[in-house]
Design a protein around this motif. Structure first.
Motif, PDB file in Angstrom:
ATOM      1  N   PHE A   1       0.825  -1.197   0.000  1.00 27.94           N
ATOM      2  CA  PHE A   1       0.000   0.000   0.000  1.00 27.94           C
ATOM      3  C   PHE A   1       0.864   1.254   0.000  1.00 27.94           C
ATOM      4  CE2 PHE A   1      -3.630  -2.612   0.820  1.00 27.94           C
ATOM      5  CZ  PHE A   1      -4.702  -1.860   0.382  1.00 27.94           C
ATOM      6  N   ILE A   2       1.954   1.225   0.756  1.00 23.91           N
ATOM      7  CA  ILE A   2       2.840   2.391   0.762  1.00 23.91           C
ATOM      8  C   ILE A   2       3.518   2.550  -0.596  1.00 23.91           C
ATOM      9  CG2 ILE A   2       4.972   3.306   1.752  1.00 23.91           C
ATOM     10  CD1 ILE A   2       2.548   3.683   3.491  1.00 23.91           C
ATOM     11  N   GLY A   3       3.980   1.430  -1.154  1.00 25.82           N
ATOM     12  CA  GLY A   3       4.702   1.502  -2.419  1.00 25.82           C
ATOM     13  C   GLY A   3       3.833   1.874  -3.592  1.00 25.82           C
ATOM     14  N   CYS A   4       2.525   1.605  -3.497  1.00 24.41           N
ATOM     15  CA  CYS A   4       1.630   1.878  -4.616  1.00 24.41           C
ATOM     16  C   CYS A   4       0.950   3.235  -4.499  1.00 24.41           C
ATOM     17  CB  CYS A   4       0.572   0.783  -4.703  1.00 24.41           C
ATOM     18  SG  CYS A   4       1.263  -0.850  -5.073  1.00 24.41           S
ATOM     19  N   SER A   5       1.578   4.147  -3.739  1.00 26.10           N
ATOM     20  CA  SER A   5       1.006   5.485  -3.607  1.00 26.10           C
ATOM     21  C   SER A   5       0.880   6.139  -4.987  1.00 26.10           C
ATOM     22  CB  SER A   5       1.908   6.344  -2.703  1.00 26.10           C
ATOM     23  OG  SER A   5       1.409   7.633  -2.597  1.00 26.10           O
ATOM     24  N   SER A   6      -0.344   6.502  -5.330  1.00 23.16           N
ATOM     25  CA  SER A   6      -0.573   7.033  -6.672  1.00 23.16           C
ATOM     26  C   SER A   6      -0.041   8.452  -6.796  1.00 23.16           C
ATOM     27  CB  SER A   6      -2.078   7.038  -6.971  1.00 23.16           C
ATOM     28  OG  SER A   6      -2.749   7.851  -6.028  1.00 23.16           O
ATOM     29  N   ALA A   7       0.476   8.748  -7.950  1.00 20.05           N
ATOM     30  CA  ALA A   7       0.981  10.098  -8.213  1.00 20.05           C
ATOM     31  C   ALA A   7      -0.183  11.067  -8.291  1.00 20.05           C
ATOM     32  CB  ALA A   7       1.768  10.105  -9.525  1.00 20.05           C
ATOM     33  N   LYS A   8       0.078  12.283  -7.809  1.00 25.13           N
ATOM     34  CA  LYS A   8      -0.978  13.293  -7.819  1.00 25.13           C
ATOM     35  C   LYS A   8      -1.054  13.935  -9.222  1.00 25.13           C
ATOM     36  CE  LYS A   8       0.962  15.207  -4.223  1.00 25.13           C
ATOM     37  NZ  LYS A   8       1.827  14.117  -3.860  1.00 25.13           N
ATOM     38  N   ASN A   9      -1.564  13.143 -10.192  1.00 23.26           N
ATOM     39  CA  ASN A   9      -1.624  13.637 -11.556  1.00 23.26           C
ATOM     40  C   ASN A   9      -2.731  14.658 -11.759  1.00 23.26           C
ATOM     41  OD1 ASN A   9      -3.769  11.958 -11.270  1.00 23.26           O
ATOM     42  ND2 ASN A   9      -3.042  10.400 -12.731  1.00 23.26           N
ATOM     43  N   PHE A  10      -3.474  14.912 -10.681  1.00 17.04           N
ATOM     44  CA  PHE A  10      -4.497  15.953 -10.753  1.00 17.04           C
ATOM     45  C   PHE A  10      -3.946  17.285 -10.259  1.00 17.04           C
ATOM     46  CE2 PHE A  10      -4.938  13.173  -7.093  1.00 17.04           C
ATOM     47  CZ  PHE A  10      -4.715  14.038  -6.036  1.00 17.04           C
ATOM     48  N   CYS A  11      -2.623  17.353  -9.992  1.00 12.15           N
ATOM     49  CA  CYS A  11      -1.969  18.592  -9.545  1.00 12.15           C
ATOM     50  C   CYS A  11      -0.962  19.051 -10.596  1.00 12.15           C
ATOM     51  CB  CYS A  11      -1.264  18.389  -8.210  1.00 12.15           C
ATOM     52  SG  CYS A  11      -2.366  18.016  -6.840  1.00 12.15           S
ATOM     53  N   GLU A  12      -0.687  20.361 -10.616  1.00  4.11           N
ATOM     54  CA  GLU A  12       0.268  20.943 -11.555  1.00  4.11           C
ATOM     55  C   GLU A  12       1.421  21.572 -10.801  1.00  4.11           C
ATOM     56  OE1 GLU A  12      -1.749  22.859 -15.139  1.00  4.11           O
ATOM     57  OE2 GLU A  12      -3.334  22.948 -13.624  1.00  4.11           O
ATOM     58  N   ASP A  13       2.629  21.293 -11.251  1.00  9.32           N
ATOM     59  CA  ASP A  13       3.838  21.783 -10.605  1.00  9.32           C
ATOM     60  C   ASP A  13       3.968  23.297 -10.785  1.00  9.32           C
ATOM     61  OD1 ASP A  13       6.279  22.008  -9.381  1.00  9.32           O
ATOM     62  OD2 ASP A  13       7.419  21.245 -11.096  1.00  9.32           O
ATOM     63  N   LEU A  14       4.220  24.014  -9.676  1.00  4.70           N
ATOM     64  CA  LEU A  14       4.355  25.474  -9.715  1.00  4.70           C
ATOM     65  C   LEU A  14       5.799  25.936  -9.670  1.00  4.70           C
ATOM     66  CD1 LEU A  14       1.489  26.558  -7.279  1.00  4.70           C
ATOM     67  CD2 LEU A  14       1.434  26.468  -9.764  1.00  4.70           C
ATOM     68  N   THR A  15       6.743  24.994  -9.599  1.00  5.55           N
ATOM     69  CA  THR A  15       8.153  25.376  -9.453  1.00  5.55           C
ATOM     70  C   THR A  15       8.641  26.328 -10.546  1.00  5.55           C
ATOM     71  OG1 THR A  15       8.607  23.267  -8.345  1.00  5.55           O
ATOM     72  CG2 THR A  15      10.491  24.468  -9.218  1.00  5.55           C
ATOM     73  N   PRO A  16       8.270  26.166 -11.826  1.00  4.98           N
ATOM     74  CA  PRO A  16       8.773  27.093 -12.867  1.00  4.98           C
ATOM     75  C   PRO A  16       8.249  28.525 -12.717  1.00  4.98           C
ATOM     76  CG  PRO A  16       7.975  25.040 -13.841  1.00  4.98           C
ATOM     77  CD  PRO A  16       7.514  25.051 -12.433  1.00  4.98           C
ATOM     78  N   TYR A  17       7.210  28.740 -11.904  1.00  3.20           N
ATOM     79  CA  TYR A  17       6.592  30.064 -11.800  1.00  3.20           C
ATOM     80  C   TYR A  17       6.889  30.741 -10.474  1.00  3.20           C
ATOM     81  CZ  TYR A  17       4.004  27.402 -15.258  1.00  3.20           C
ATOM     82  OH  TYR A  17       3.664  26.597 -16.309  1.00  3.20           O
ATOM     83  N   VAL A  18       7.889  30.230  -9.739  1.00  4.27           N
ATOM     84  CA  VAL A  18       8.155  30.708  -8.384  1.00  4.27           C
ATOM     85  C   VAL A  18       9.226  31.800  -8.385  1.00  4.27           C
ATOM     86  CG1 VAL A  18       9.162  30.043  -6.162  1.00  4.27           C
ATOM     87  CG2 VAL A  18       7.427  28.618  -7.222  1.00  4.27           C
ATOM     88  N   LEU A  19       8.984  32.858  -7.585  1.00  2.00           N
ATOM     89  CA  LEU A  19       9.997  33.867  -7.259  1.00  2.00           C
ATOM     90  C   LEU A  19      10.440  33.612  -5.827  1.00  2.00           C
ATOM     91  CD1 LEU A  19       8.325  37.059  -8.758  1.00  2.00           C
ATOM     92  CD2 LEU A  19      10.058  35.598  -9.802  1.00  2.00           C
ATOM     93  N   HIS A  20      11.738  33.573  -5.619  1.00  2.45           N
ATOM     94  CA  HIS A  20      12.289  33.150  -4.331  1.00  2.45           C
ATOM     95  C   HIS A  20      13.186  34.250  -3.781  1.00  2.45           C
ATOM     96  CE1 HIS A  20      15.036  30.125  -2.008  1.00  2.45           C
ATOM     97  NE2 HIS A  20      14.154  30.711  -1.204  1.00  2.45           N
ATOM     98  N   TYR A  21      12.910  34.635  -2.504  1.00  4.49           N
ATOM     99  CA  TYR A  21      13.748  35.651  -1.855  1.00  4.49           C
ATOM    100  C   TYR A  21      14.127  35.131  -0.472  1.00  4.49           C
ATOM    101  CZ  TYR A  21      15.180  39.912   0.515  1.00  4.49           C
ATOM    102  OH  TYR A  21      15.877  40.850   1.239  1.00  4.49           O
ATOM    103  N   ILE A  22      15.429  35.212  -0.121  1.00  2.00           N
ATOM    104  CA  ILE A  22      15.918  34.766   1.190  1.00  2.00           C
ATOM    105  C   ILE A  22      16.207  35.996   2.027  1.00  2.00           C
ATOM    106  CG2 ILE A  22      17.671  33.450   2.424  1.00  2.00           C
ATOM    107  CD1 ILE A  22      18.139  31.837  -0.092  1.00  2.00           C
ATOM    108  N   GLU A  23      15.529  36.105   3.141  1.00  2.00           N
ATOM    109  CA  GLU A  23      15.701  37.261   4.016  1.00  2.00           C
ATOM    110  C   GLU A  23      17.053  37.182   4.707  1.00  2.00           C
ATOM    111  OE1 GLU A  23      13.498  39.057   7.958  1.00  2.00           O
ATOM    112  OE2 GLU A  23      12.268  38.110   6.431  1.00  2.00           O
TER     113      GLU A  23
END
Length: 640
Positions: A21-43
């Motif tokens: 059951f742990i190994g067969c965790s289904s991928a969240k194919n109903f979600c979209e990756d936001l990493t390419p649209y991220v602005l990152h600032y380190i204080e």
């Protein structure tokens, strides 16, 4: 009795189902990756307000000053996240409201700022906040994203003492609910399977009292608590209104898990506490774990989250390496070694991921959970194999004991027959020798006959000792207590040793304390037998001086002491003094003779009487043999 071999397949199946059951965790194919649209600032520690941070993002023109990766690693800085845009939905039927999902329950402090209609809305999440205050009650961190608000109006602030991982995705609400349910079912099978087998071994401990079962059970229960806190389920279902508790539980259970696992290995392989270098490493490990366990509330989580995994890697690798070089391991030993090797590799991979050396993929994210799942399985197989061997050994020992008892009975019967057949002619020989001694008057013949009589008595004594030892081993000697007068016993002993007093220039006396009762309840016959053996030995090894019997009261016990002024006994000779057919050394045997069975028989008889033969001796001064009897006064006859 527990039948591990028959039930082992059941638990193996349960574990494998949970693992599946742990190994067969289904991928969240109903979600979209936001990493390419991220602005990152380190204080940089200047404690900026959200408005000031928004101005900095507006000046970036869509390009981050710090390139963003979802795995940041250990960082004590504040990280700000904004979005230059959101991806267009690929499905036109997607509802108006979407969700921002951060699939990492271990983040300490997250705040989502939303700028709408000249207002700033603030939504909090993270382990440092109450779970019951989350707008979306999920183990992962989830924020609502109304599509009518521009992407740049959302700013996320992140702080965490542990390793920071920010997998940012935009998800469909309905599908996310399905994923949460599926996730709970999978973890339920995972925790349930380990918990079930741990409870089973806990009951096994209660029945068998074997510490390996207890340590394995505690180890499994600790793993369940650790991983359920790691996944956020403990906070969600057990303390939703308490903030900041998960970090402490993680560290407490992490330390306890290492401790119980270490105790399991040490009990399973006793050589770890016997070999000098291993013993030092084990005890230093105990000390390290104890100190850190007590200091968890006061030591920073950031320190513990780094140092404890490194220590776990060290001790696991050490144990696996030590076992790797051991030969003649049983099947149970091999299962434990395999589990340790797998866990060592998994810890190394996990540490590399936490420090951003390895990427965050399913395998690296769940490697510890998977490896410890397999380790629990292997340890269970080891215990099953070990217990099967124990059952076989028990049957074998019972069989060997039965055979030994039959052989002992046969030996006793044979010795009884032989002793009877040997002693009768010997007594006849002795009687004829005494008659011959009266007939012949010349000194030479008398000396020869006296020598033959002495040898004959010696052979009879040896035969009697061998028979007595055989009866003692077969358990055929019974202690029968009765009332008797102490002076009668001492008078008989004094009469029996008169030949020694005539032959040797040795003084003999008895001494009885005034507080010793005149009448005693014990086994007179066997006390007489023990004292006779001790007196004969005392006279045998004493050339001049004195031999005495003293009877006193010590700690409400009746103490008998036989004291001589002989040559004494060395420390080396004391170790073999009560061994069959030994007399300390061969020189004594050749000089004084004897079978060496007298002390052995005396000690066996005293053990049956609930006592122990003790010795004090000093070279050149003499020796003291003594024993204590308790109780020694009673008005009722008792047979043991």
């Amino acid at each position: 009795m527990i039948q591990f071999s028959k039930r082992n397949n059941l638990f193996t199946t349960i574990l494998l189902v949970g693992f599946g059951f742990i190994g067969c965790s289904s991928a969240k194919n109903f979600c979209e990756d936001l990493t390419p649209y991220v602005l990152h600032y380190i204080e940089d520690g200047s404690s900026l307000t959200v408005e000031e941070v928004r101005e900095k993002f507006q000046k970036m023109h869509g390009v981050s000053e710090n390139p963003f990766t979802s795995s940041i690693g250990y960082s004590d800085k504040t990280h700000w996240i904004s979005f230059n845009k959101f991806p267009n939905p690929t499905n036109p039927k997607i509802p108006a409201v979407e969700l921002l999902l951060i699939d990492n329950p271990l983040l300490d402090d997250l705040i989502m700022y939303v700028f709408a209609e000249d207002k700033i809305q603030k939504f909090q999440s993270g382990d440092q906040k109450k779970f019951s205050k989350r707008r979306v009650p999920a183990t992962d961190h989830i924020f609502r994203i109304p599509p009518e608000i521009p992407a740049e109006s959302f700013i996320l602030r992140v702080r965490s003492a542990g390793s920071i991982r920010l997998p940012l995705t935009k998800c469909v609400p309905g599908k996310l609910l399905e994923y949460e349910i599926e996730n709970n079912i999978q973890h339920g099978f995972y925790y349930g399977s380990i918990l079930l087998i741990s409870i089973y071994h806990l009951f096994s401990f209660l029945l068998t009292k074997r510490k390996t079962f207890l340590m394995f059970s505690l180890y499994g229960i600790t793993l369940v608590i650790f991983f359920s806190s790691n996944s956020g389920h403990l906070q969600k279902y057990f303390f939703p209104n308490i903030e900041g508790l998960s970090n402490h539980i993680l560290q407490f259970t992490n330390i306890l898990g290492i401790l119980f696992g270490l105790l399991f290995i040490v009990i399973f392989f006793p050589f770890f506490t016997k070999e000098k270098h291993s013993k030092y490493i084990i005890w230093l490990s105990y000390l390290f774990l104890a100190v850190h366990f007590l200091l968890v509330p006061w030591i920073s989580y950031s320190y513990l989250s780094k140092i404890i995994p490194y220590f776990g890697m060290f001790i696991t690798f050490y144990l696996a390496t030590a076992l790797f070089f051991k030969t003649n391991l049983t099947q149970a030993d091999l299962w434990v070694r395999r589990g340790l090797v797998i866990l060592s590799i998994a810890i190394i991979i996990a540490i590399l991921r936490l420090n951003t050396v390895l990427p965050n993929v399913f395998f690296t994210l769940h490697i510890i959970k998977i490896s410890q799942f397999i380790e629990v399985l292997f340890f269970a197989l080891a215990l099953s194999s070990q217990y099967s061997e124990m059952q076989k050994n028990t049957i074998r020992i019972a069989f060997e004991k039965e055979v030994a008892l039959k052989l002992a009975e046969a030996k006793t019967d044979t010795l009884n027959y032989l002793s009877h057949e040997i002693r009768n002619p010997l007594h006849s020989i002795t009687a004829y020798l005494e008659i011959l001694g009266e007939r012949f008057q010349d000194d030479k013949t008398k000396d020869d006959i006296r020598y033959l009589l002495k040898s004959s008595d010696h052979v009879i004594k040896i035969v009697s000792d061998v028979l007595e030892q055989s009866r003692l081993e077969a358990g055929k000697i019974k202690i029968e207590n009765s009332m008797f007068f102490l002076h009668d016993l001492l008078d008989e002993l004094t009469g029996e040793i008169q030949p020694f007093l005539v032959q040797k220039n040795i003084k003999f006396f008895t001494e009885v304390d005034s507080n010793v009762p005149k009448e005693i309840y014990s086994d007179m016959f066997h006390i007489h037998q023990v004292l006779t053996n001790l007196l004969f030995n005392a006279f045998k090894f004493t050339k001049e001086g004195e031999v005495s019997i003293k009877v006193t009261i010590v700690d409400e016990k009746l103490r008998f002491q036989v004291i001589d002024s002989g040559k004494g006994i060395t420390e080396e000779d004391r170790n073999i003094l009560f061994t069959k057919f030994e007399q300390g050394n061969q020189n004594l045997y050749k000089k004084f003779g004897g079978s060496g069975l007298g002390l052995m028989i005396s000690r066996g008889i005293l053990n049956l009487m609930g006592s122990e033969l003790q010795l004090n001796s000093k070279l050149g001064v003499g020796s003291e043999f003594y024993f204590d009897l308790y109780p020694f006064t009673n008005t009722t006859q008792e047979t043991v």
